[in-house]
Design an enzyme around this catalytic site. Structure first.
Site, short mmCIF file in Angstrom:
data_model
loop_
_atom_site.label_atom_id
_atom_site.label_comp_id
_atom_site.label_asym_id
_atom_site.label_seq_id
_atom_site.Cartn_x
_atom_site.Cartn_y
_atom_site.Cartn_z
CE1 TYR A 43 -3.34 -2.76 0.21
CE2 TYR A 43 -3.29 -2.64 2.60
CZ TYR A 43 -3.77 -3.22 1.44
OH TYR A 43 -4.68 -4.23 1.53
CB SER A 44 0.21 4.81 -0.77
OG SER A 44 -0.86 5.01 0.12
CD GLU A 45 2.12 7.06 2.69
OE1 GLU A 45 2.88 7.92 2.23
OE2 GLU A 45 0.92 6.98 2.37
CB SER A 46 2.51 0.04 6.36
OG SER A 46 1.97 -0.73 5.29
#
Length: 281
Positions: A43-46
């Site tokens: 995902y774009s961020e975690s």
């Protein structure tokens, strides 16, 4: 091994909004492992939470390629996941950008909502040659821009150039030079590019290219929404106090809604509100 939760932020549908990985307890996890987990999740961020003895939480954010100082949608996702596991209430998150306070509550329909207060926002001019390079990388022209919203770099935990399209079709037609934009953003420390079209003073459509993170486009970007709120306040482009509705992700098939509250006090943080919902792994 860490337990990885998956949540979609700024939506009540698992297929909408922006997905984020969440690790509720990353105590003792090395940076390299956090980065590897974020890359695997994709995902774009975690977000990785580390509980403190005083009840506060340290938070680290990783994209598939690099750590970022602050991420709004992963903050909303992590706060909702924390509330689901521990009960709703206030949270104090220590990010690399500074302290971010969050409140969570359950709605009458059973969804958990999180409201974060960003660090104090600010804006900076972007030199004309850099603006030209930015437009060239986006494959936009000066004629594509909304002259009422000047190009600026805006910050509320991470830096985002704000570039406003004069029309909604211009915003919908996103076909940028990925290597050129990635290089330019890395050189200037920009996290995403906040591309917007202002439908009215309080309704905005947004898209956010994110090549430095290894993501073509971020579906819903809370940090950029907070930065936009600060930009509008600092430049006197909104009547204060203000409440904005930002629609993002529509062009990706992952629609999400971000609510932004802009206090009149120019030193205060920007309030960003959204729901989040678990995604089945």
């Amino acid at each position: 091994m860490v337990q990885i939760l998956r949540y979609a932020a700024f939506t009540t549908e698992p297929g909408g909004g922006n997905p984020a990985g969440v690790v509720l307890d990353a105590t003792g996890v090395p940076d390299a492992e956090m980065q590897a987990v974020a890359a695997e999740v994709g995902y774009s961020e975690s977000a990785f939470l580390v509980p403190r003895q005083d009840g506060d939480l340290d938070v680290r954010y990783f994209s598939p390629l690099a750590e970022v100082p602050f991420c709004g949608h992963a903050t909303v996702a992590a706060s909702v996941a924390h509330a689901a596991a521990n009960g709703s209430g206030p949270l104090r998150l220590h990010t690399r950008a500074g302290l971010v306070e969050v409140s969570t509550s359950e709605t009458d329909t059973g969804y958990i909502t999180a409201t974060l207060i960003s660090v104090s926002p600010r804006t900076e001019d972007i030199p004309t040659p850099v603006q030209a390079a930015l437009l060239a990388a986006l494959r936009w022209t000066e004629g594509d821009l909304d002259p009422a919203l000047p190009v600026r770099a805006a910050y509320a935990g991470a830096w985002h150039p704000v570039v406003a399209a004069a029309t909604r079709p211009r915003l919908a037609d996103l076909d940028y030079d990925y290597p050129a934009l990635a290089t330019l953003m890395t050189e200037h420390g920009w996290t995403t590019v906040q591309l917007v079209h202002r439908a009215s003073e309080t309704v905005i459509h947004s898209r956010n290219p994110f090549p430095p993170g290894g993501v073509i486009e971020d579906p819903a970007t809370g940090a950029a929404a907070a930065a936009l709120g600060g930009y509008l306040r600092e430049l006197g482009l909104v009547t204060l106090p203000a409440a904005l509705t930002i629609h993002q992700g529509e062009d990706l098939g992952r629609p999400g809604v971000i609510t932004v509250s802009i206090p009149s006090d120019h030193t205060s943080g920007i309030h960003v509100t959204g729901t989040a919902i678990p995604i089945e792994a």
